[in-house]
Design a protein around this motif. Structure first.
Motif, PDB file in Angstrom:
ATOM      1  N   GLU A 123     -18.150 -51.757 -32.510  1.00  0.00           N
ATOM      2  CA  GLU A 123     -16.826 -51.159 -32.637  1.00  0.00           C
ATOM      3  C   GLU A 123     -16.988 -49.652 -32.811  1.00  0.00           C
ATOM      4  O   GLU A 123     -17.895 -49.185 -33.478  1.00  0.00           O
ATOM      5  CB  GLU A 123     -16.094 -51.744 -33.845  1.00  0.00           C
ATOM      6  CG  GLU A 123     -15.662 -53.185 -33.675  1.00  0.00           C
ATOM      7  CD  GLU A 123     -14.777 -53.646 -34.809  1.00  0.00           C
ATOM      8  OE1 GLU A 123     -14.214 -52.770 -35.500  1.00  0.00           O
ATOM      9  OE2 GLU A 123     -14.659 -54.868 -35.006  1.00  0.00           O
ATOM     10  N   GLY A 124     -16.091 -48.924 -32.183  1.00  0.00           N
ATOM     11  CA  GLY A 124     -16.182 -47.474 -32.244  1.00  0.00           C
ATOM     12  C   GLY A 124     -16.958 -46.871 -31.096  1.00  0.00           C
ATOM     13  O   GLY A 124     -17.044 -45.640 -30.987  1.00  0.00           O
ATOM     14  N   ALA A 125     -17.544 -47.721 -30.230  1.00  0.00           N
ATOM     15  CA  ALA A 125     -18.237 -47.191 -29.050  1.00  0.00           C
ATOM     16  C   ALA A 125     -17.226 -46.506 -28.140  1.00  0.00           C
ATOM     17  O   ALA A 125     -16.060 -46.902 -28.080  1.00  0.00           O
ATOM     18  CB  ALA A 125     -18.937 -48.322 -28.311  1.00  0.00           C
ATOM     19  N   PRO A 126     -17.641 -45.478 -27.406  1.00  0.00           N
ATOM     20  CA  PRO A 126     -16.694 -44.748 -26.554  1.00  0.00           C
ATOM     21  C   PRO A 126     -16.114 -45.608 -25.446  1.00  0.00           C
ATOM     22  O   PRO A 126     -16.775 -46.526 -24.943  1.00  0.00           O
ATOM     23  CB  PRO A 126     -17.538 -43.598 -25.982  1.00  0.00           C
ATOM     24  CG  PRO A 126     -18.954 -44.026 -26.164  1.00  0.00           C
ATOM     25  CD  PRO A 126     -18.992 -44.892 -27.375  1.00  0.00           C
ATOM     26  N   ALA A 127     -14.872 -45.318 -25.070  1.00  0.00           N
ATOM     27  CA  ALA A 127     -14.209 -46.012 -23.973  1.00  0.00           C
ATOM     28  C   ALA A 127     -14.511 -45.313 -22.658  1.00  0.00           C
ATOM     29  O   ALA A 127     -15.037 -44.201 -22.622  1.00  0.00           O
ATOM     30  CB  ALA A 127     -12.700 -46.051 -24.227  1.00  0.00           C
ATOM     31  N   GLY A 128     -14.152 -45.972 -21.566  1.00  0.00           N
ATOM     32  CA  GLY A 128     -14.555 -45.485 -20.250  1.00  0.00           C
ATOM     33  C   GLY A 128     -13.624 -44.500 -19.590  1.00  0.00           C
ATOM     34  O   GLY A 128     -13.863 -44.117 -18.456  1.00  0.00           O
ATOM     35  N   ARG A 129     -12.551 -44.099 -20.235  1.00  0.00           N
ATOM     36  CA  ARG A 129     -11.613 -43.133 -19.641  1.00  0.00           C
ATOM     37  C   ARG A 129     -11.183 -43.573 -18.234  1.00  0.00           C
ATOM     38  O   ARG A 129     -11.166 -42.811 -17.284  1.00  0.00           O
ATOM     39  CB  ARG A 129     -12.240 -41.736 -19.574  1.00  0.00           C
ATOM     40  CG  ARG A 129     -12.617 -41.145 -20.914  1.00  0.00           C
ATOM     41  CD  ARG A 129     -13.185 -39.749 -20.758  1.00  0.00           C
ATOM     42  NE  ARG A 129     -14.344 -39.740 -19.899  1.00  0.00           N
ATOM     43  CZ  ARG A 129     -14.826 -38.644 -19.300  1.00  0.00           C
ATOM     44  NH1 ARG A 129     -14.216 -37.488 -19.472  1.00  0.00           N
ATOM     45  NH2 ARG A 129     -15.905 -38.711 -18.547  1.00  0.00           N
ATOM     46  N   GLY A 130     -10.866 -44.880 -18.090  1.00  0.00           N
ATOM     47  CA  GLY A 130     -10.435 -45.424 -16.811  1.00  0.00           C
ATOM     48  C   GLY A 130     -11.557 -46.039 -15.997  1.00  0.00           C
ATOM     49  O   GLY A 130     -11.298 -46.811 -15.070  1.00  0.00           O
ATOM     50  N   ARG A 131     -12.807 -45.725 -16.330  1.00  0.00           N
ATOM     51  CA  ARG A 131     -13.933 -46.321 -15.610  1.00  0.00           C
ATOM     52  C   ARG A 131     -14.186 -47.719 -16.152  1.00  0.00           C
ATOM     53  O   ARG A 131     -14.190 -47.934 -17.355  1.00  0.00           O
ATOM     54  CB  ARG A 131     -15.187 -45.471 -15.787  1.00  0.00           C
ATOM     55  CG  ARG A 131     -15.048 -44.069 -15.222  1.00  0.00           C
ATOM     56  CD  ARG A 131     -16.363 -43.317 -15.312  1.00  0.00           C
ATOM     57  NE  ARG A 131     -16.268 -42.007 -14.690  1.00  0.00           N
ATOM     58  CZ  ARG A 131     -17.319 -41.277 -14.327  1.00  0.00           C
ATOM     59  NH1 ARG A 131     -18.541 -41.713 -14.552  1.00  0.00           N
ATOM     60  NH2 ARG A 131     -17.159 -40.098 -13.755  1.00  0.00           N
ATOM     61  N   GLY A 132     -14.439 -48.649 -15.259  1.00  0.00           N
ATOM     62  CA  GLY A 132     -14.772 -49.989 -15.691  1.00  0.00           C
ATOM     63  C   GLY A 132     -13.585 -50.849 -16.042  1.00  0.00           C
ATOM     64  O   GLY A 132     -13.747 -51.993 -16.457  1.00  0.00           O
ATOM     65  N   GLY A 133     -12.360 -50.342 -15.864  1.00  0.00           N
ATOM     66  CA  GLY A 133     -11.176 -51.151 -16.094  1.00  0.00           C
ATOM     67  C   GLY A 133     -10.825 -51.951 -14.852  1.00  0.00           C
ATOM     68  O   GLY A 133     -11.634 -52.086 -13.930  1.00  0.00           O
ATOM     69  N   PRO A 134      -9.606 -52.484 -14.774  1.00  0.00           N
ATOM     70  CA  PRO A 134      -9.193 -53.252 -13.588  1.00  0.00           C
ATOM     71  C   PRO A 134      -9.253 -52.398 -12.328  1.00  0.00           C
ATOM     72  O   PRO A 134      -8.699 -51.288 -12.284  1.00  0.00           O
ATOM     73  CB  PRO A 134      -7.756 -53.664 -13.921  1.00  0.00           C
ATOM     74  CG  PRO A 134      -7.678 -53.622 -15.420  1.00  0.00           C
ATOM     75  CD  PRO A 134      -8.573 -52.491 -15.827  1.00  0.00           C
ATOM     76  N   ASP A 194     -21.472 -39.774 -19.833  1.00  0.00           N
ATOM     77  CA  ASP A 194     -20.383 -40.700 -19.550  1.00  0.00           C
ATOM     78  C   ASP A 194     -20.630 -42.085 -20.136  1.00  0.00           C
ATOM     79  O   ASP A 194     -19.967 -43.053 -19.759  1.00  0.00           O
ATOM     80  CB  ASP A 194     -20.156 -40.812 -18.041  1.00  0.00           C
ATOM     81  CG  ASP A 194     -19.423 -39.604 -17.488  1.00  0.00           C
ATOM     82  OD1 ASP A 194     -18.373 -39.253 -18.060  1.00  0.00           O
ATOM     83  OD2 ASP A 194     -19.887 -39.014 -16.506  1.00  0.00           O
ATOM     84  N   LEU A 195     -21.569 -42.208 -21.043  1.00  0.00           N
ATOM     85  CA  LEU A 195     -21.860 -43.469 -21.711  1.00  0.00           C
ATOM     86  C   LEU A 195     -20.580 -44.087 -22.282  1.00  0.00           C
ATOM     87  O   LEU A 195     -19.800 -43.414 -22.940  1.00  0.00           O
ATOM     88  CB  LEU A 195     -22.845 -43.204 -22.853  1.00  0.00           C
ATOM     89  CG  LEU A 195     -23.329 -44.397 -23.677  1.00  0.00           C
ATOM     90  CD1 LEU A 195     -24.351 -45.199 -22.893  1.00  0.00           C
ATOM     91  CD2 LEU A 195     -23.940 -43.894 -24.988  1.00  0.00           C
ATOM     92  N   PHE A 196     -20.373 -45.386 -21.997  1.00  0.00           N
ATOM     93  CA  PHE A 196     -19.202 -46.056 -22.554  1.00  0.00           C
ATOM     94  C   PHE A 196     -19.450 -47.555 -22.590  1.00  0.00           C
ATOM     95  O   PHE A 196     -20.496 -48.046 -22.135  1.00  0.00           O
ATOM     96  CB  PHE A 196     -17.931 -45.720 -21.766  1.00  0.00           C
ATOM     97  CG  PHE A 196     -17.810 -46.358 -20.400  1.00  0.00           C
ATOM     98  CD1 PHE A 196     -17.120 -47.551 -20.224  1.00  0.00           C
ATOM     99  CD2 PHE A 196     -18.357 -45.751 -19.274  1.00  0.00           C
ATOM    100  CE1 PHE A 196     -16.974 -48.127 -18.969  1.00  0.00           C
ATOM    101  CE2 PHE A 196     -18.224 -46.318 -18.014  1.00  0.00           C
ATOM    102  CZ  PHE A 196     -17.526 -47.509 -17.865  1.00  0.00           C
TER     103      PHE A 196
END
Length: 304
Positions: A136-147, A218-220
């Motif tokens: 928990e708390g790991a960075p999100a992908g800023r739209g990468r890796g989503g649908p 860009d690690l997420f």
């Protein structure tokens, strides 16, 4: 910083080291590369200094690397640049910067992997080790890796532009690969650590195979399909199947479909960067063109 490219000099870096990390200040120093976000300067034989110079987002990306990469690096089978020191903003340089370990070798956009089996195994081992559940708390992908369906507008824009510029021979075939990927079931597993930017300039080669991976800005955490997409641009012809068989757990059909869609998007983006480089525009990288063309050729051929 205004005109940052001219302002970052060996003299400036030497002054920053004397101010913040004086024990490193007398090491030999020379320019290594100017990347998309950062300049990289060699510091002796085993270290490097990375300073943001071209994008405002680079500051947060460097801090992200400083926070997370030291925890991940010991479990990875390829060499990665491990942050050793953090330089805080100062009057001399108003942005954060890093001292990291140096990863020897050549970037794969300039020295592609030629030993397919060894490269496939090396990439599979690296991603198998990296792709573990993130906390928990790991960075999100800023739209990468989503649908993938959420990227339809980007796909339309990039594909239309690439076709207009003559960068894509069969846009309908490219679109068909993406549409199949967008229709695949979404990832329902845990959010896994992802490198997030596995293009050929961020993977290092030696003796025809991969020896390192750089630039974890860009690690997420998210869907492993995003990283698995790199196989089509990094590996020689015929090596992707071996990579997919060696990766653990072996990806299911839906994950591979999504990976193909991300590979299409990454290749289209790289083609535009390469075209800018061929035209001499700022930020362009002509060496990104061949692996991007190869990726689209492999993806569309497999779909026929």
């Amino acid at each position: 910083m205004a005109d940052a490219e001219k302002e970052i000099t060996a003299e400036l870096i030497r002054e920053l080291l004397r101010e913040h990390h004086p024990d490193l200040a007398d090491r030999p120093l020379r320019l290594g590369a100017r990347g998309w976000d950062n300049q990289l300067w060699r510091l002796g034989d085993d270290l490097a200094v990375r300073l943001p110079w071209a994008t405002e987002s680079a500051d947060a990306l460097l801090r992200k690397e400083y926070t997370w990469v030291p925890e991940l690096a010991p479990g990875l089978p390829l060499r990665v640049p491990v942050p050793q020191r953090l330089g805080e903003p100062s009057e001399r340089f108003p942005r954060p910067w890093l001292v990291t370990t140096w990863v020897p070798g050549e970037p794969a956009d300039r020295a592609p992997a030629t030993r397919g089996a060894e490269a496939a195994d090396a990439l599979a081992a690296f991603l198998t080790a990296l792709h573990r559940p993130a906390p928990e708390g790991a960075p999100a992908g800023r739209g990468r890796g989503g649908p993938l369906a959420d990227t339809a507008e980007y796909l339309d824009r990039e594909l239309a532009s690439a076709a207009e510029l003559g960068l894509v021979r069969d846009p309908d075939a490219v679109r068909a690969v993406w549409e199949d990927a967008a229709a695949a079931p979404e990832w329902t597993g845990p959010n896994l650590w992802l490198h997030g930017d596995l293009h050929p300039a961020n993977v290092v080669t030696s003796d025809g195979t991969f020896c390192g991976v750089i630039d974890f800005g860009d690690l997420f955490a998210g869907d492993p399909a995003f990283d698995l997409a790199a196989a089509w641009s990094l590996l020689p012809d015929g090596a992707a199947d071996r990579f997919h068989a060696a990766y653990r757990p072996v990806p299911d059909a839906a994950t591979l479909r999504r990976a193909r869609g991300w590979a299409v998007l990454r290749a289209l983006g790289a083609l535009h960067v390469a075209d800018a480089g061929a035209r001499g525009r700022p930020g362009g990288k002509a060496t990104w063109g061949p692996p991007a063309h190869a990726a689209l050729r492999r993806l569309t051929a497999a779909a026929r």
